[in-house]
Design an enzyme around this catalytic site. Sequence first.
Site, PDB file in Angstrom:
ATOM      1  CB  CYS A 240      -3.073  26.636  -9.750  1.00  0.00           C
ATOM      2  SG  CYS A 240      -2.746  24.871  -9.878  1.00  0.00           S
TER       3      CYS A 240
ATOM      4  CB  CYS B 139      -1.678  24.748  -7.050  1.00  0.00           C
ATOM      5  SG  CYS B 139      -0.767  24.686  -8.593  1.00  0.00           S
TER       6      CYS B 139
END
Length: 108
Positions: A35, A32
């Site tokens: 993230c 991600c």
Amino acid sequence: MADIKSVTDASFEDDVLKADKPVLVDFWAEWCGPCRALGPELEKLADEHSSKIEVVKLNVDENPGTAAKYGITSIPAVFAFNGGEKVHTSIGAKPKPALEQEFAEWLK
């Protein structure tokens, strides 16, 4: 920079729910991009507010039980826990000032 502790399905109760102070849990995954962008911002937050809060990370791919229990459908998600209860949710990558504003109640 803060060394943010990784928690797991097995350690979540002790590390988060039974913690002595508020805990911010970063639900994330290796793949991600947002993230990865949020990580350094949370490290700065953890550095500056370590006396008031704990910041931990939970990899949703490696710990699907906890992710499912808390209904994680979008990452990054940062949940604030206080006294064993989820008290706030933040979705998406945000800069440190936005995180400080969002979690101000637990940073006092």
